[in-house]
Design an enzyme around this catalytic site. Structure first.
Site, PDB file in Angstrom:
ATOM      1  N   ASP A 193     -13.407   7.757   7.980  1.00 18.86           N
ATOM      2  CA  ASP A 193     -14.526   6.839   7.794  1.00 18.86           C
ATOM      3  C   ASP A 193     -15.382   7.236   6.599  1.00 18.86           C
ATOM      4  OD1 ASP A 193     -14.376   4.873   9.908  1.00 18.86           O
ATOM      5  OD2 ASP A 193     -14.802   6.473  11.313  1.00 18.86           O
ATOM      6  N   SER A 194     -15.693   8.515   6.500  1.00 15.83           N
ATOM      7  CA  SER A 194     -16.558   8.962   5.412  1.00 15.83           C
ATOM      8  C   SER A 194     -15.889   8.780   4.062  1.00 15.83           C
ATOM      9  CB  SER A 194     -16.947  10.430   5.624  1.00 15.83           C
ATOM     10  OG  SER A 194     -17.707  10.580   6.812  1.00 15.83           O
TER      11      SER A 194
END
Length: 426
Positions: A193-194
């Protein structure tokens, strides 16, 4: 706990304008307006990074379905979790139901005042609501639309839902983690996600530059970011290694195969240090510090390639030497010798680290949900003339800024705001 650290104030009134400012410390993205749709981590992380550098990020939540990130996080205090505190910082939060025709009308009106829309729904969701790229571009041809999804907007897997854990696995990243012969573990973070959020920021800034550079037609474009592709992009030479030689790189445990010595070593006080001396010059300094300068001339260890072939041997030598020293003493010795070394810190160590404190990487956030300050990470990267900042923590309630934003951008009056609320649009 917060002595000497910069305190973050409440959001300043009237700080969202798009005019020219003379102050050279005005954040780099001041004047850029972002509408953030979607939930959880990747899209909101993109919005957070843009807000950190001064963009006016307006987060849109459904009135009956606030972002689940509000309730995420391992620690809990009085029923409150802290993922939201960090990822919603610097944003204004409004509620707007895009499933209702009137909600979509209001959103399209907001699009006319925006530079960027960030969304992280499953592909096809915006189109189902009548808010696809063509519709948005018709209302605002300059708009940049960043779309974050599991597999991208096209391809045979595009319709699949995607989470970071699966993206890390299908991209090949997870296969490289862990120890040979064991199950491939995940980091205790949502890395996929990051990464996608960071690539989305890169795409947004690239598209804004393309739109506004001299000679451009001034039109925006779609930024298509996939969680799986964001992980795949970090695989270094694994793909050409396989394509050219058939090598399938596997997990290396605490080391990276072929780079030596660069590993985790246990000290006499049972603490762990990373000693990274795989570069020839640094390896020579390590040998001198160990009192064994002749190792640098040993044919097994004289070059980077040779050390890679004899990795087990050199690791055993360094490990035996490190085991005879306490971690602090060994760190001081190696730092004075110019060898790259560092401890394996817990978060308790991180928040007292003088380097992070000196560079404002430990910033108090005033968390109104609990009425107290909590620490959060500072802004990366550091800009010399137009620094970013953490302006305020994530608003504690959905819709905190609905009236403010709709009045400021669309000129709605109190009666119109009341009507939207009565229709459950906001």
């Amino acid at each position: 706990m917060f002595d000497g650290l910069q305190r973050i104030s409440a959001p300043p009134t009237g700080s969202y304008g798009r005019g020219v400012h003379d102050d050279e410390n005005t954040p780099a993205l001041h004047g850029v307006r972002v509408l953030e749709l979607g939930t959880l981590i990747a899209g909101p992380f993109c919005g957070r990074l843009l807000a950190d550098h001064g963009a006016d990020v307006v987060k849109v939540e459904a009135p009956d379905r606030p972002d689940p990130l509000r309730d995420w996080g391992q620690a809990e205090l009085d029923g409150h979790h802290f993922f939201w505190t960090v990822h919603a910082r610097g944003k204004r939060c409004i509620t707007l139901d895009l499933r209702r025709p009137r909600g979509r009308e209001v959103f399209l009106d907001l699009v006319e005042h925006a530079d960027v829309v960030v969304e992280s729904f499953r592909p096809g969701t915006l189109e189902k609501w009548g808010l696809g790229p063509d519709v948005l571009a018709e209302r605002n041809p300059r708009l940049v639309l960043a779309r974050v999804s599991g597999y991208g907007q096209t391809g045979p897997h595009s319709s699949r839902p995607g989470y970071a854990s699966v993206a890390e696995a299908v991209s090949g990243m997870r296969h490289l983690n862990g120890f040979p012969g064991g199950p491939p573990p995940r980091a205790a973070l949502s890395i996929g996600d990051s990464l996608a959020g960071m690539f989305a920021v890169q795409g947004v800034l690239t598209a804004l530059w393309s739109r506004d550079r001299p000679g451009s037609d001034g039109r925006g474009q779609v930024v298509d970011v996939s969680l799986a592709e964001s992980c795949l992009a970090l695989l270094e030479s694994t793909i050409p290694d396989y394509s050219a030689t058939g090598l399938v790189r596997g997990p290396g445990g605490t080391r990276l195969d072929g780079l030596a010595p660069s590993n985790l070593y246990r000290c006499a006080d049972d603490r762990w240090l990373i000693i990274a001396a795989n570069q020839d010059t640094v390896f020579g300094r390590l040998c001198t510090a160990m009192g064994r300068p002749g190792l640098a001339e040993d044919p097994r260890f004289a070059t980077h390639t040779a050390r890679g072939r004899h990795q087990d041997d050199i690791d055993a030598i360094v490990a035996d030497w490190a085991a005879g020293h306490d971690a602090d003493a060994l760190t001081a010795l190696l730092e004075s010798a110019g060898v790259v070394v560092g401890p394996v810190n817990t978060v308790a160590d991180v928040v007292t680290d003088p380097q992070f404190r000196a560079r404002d990487m430990l910033v108090p956030h005033r968390d109104e949900a609990i009425g107290r300050d909590v620490l959060g990470p500072g802004v990366v990267p550091k800009l010399s003339r137009t620094p970013g900042s953490v302006r305020w923590a994530g608003p504690p309630r959905p819709g905190t800024h609905t009236a403010e934003v709709l009045t400021e951008l669309l000129g709605l009056d109190a009666a119109q705001l009341d009507a939207l609320a009565a229709e459950n649009v906001t």
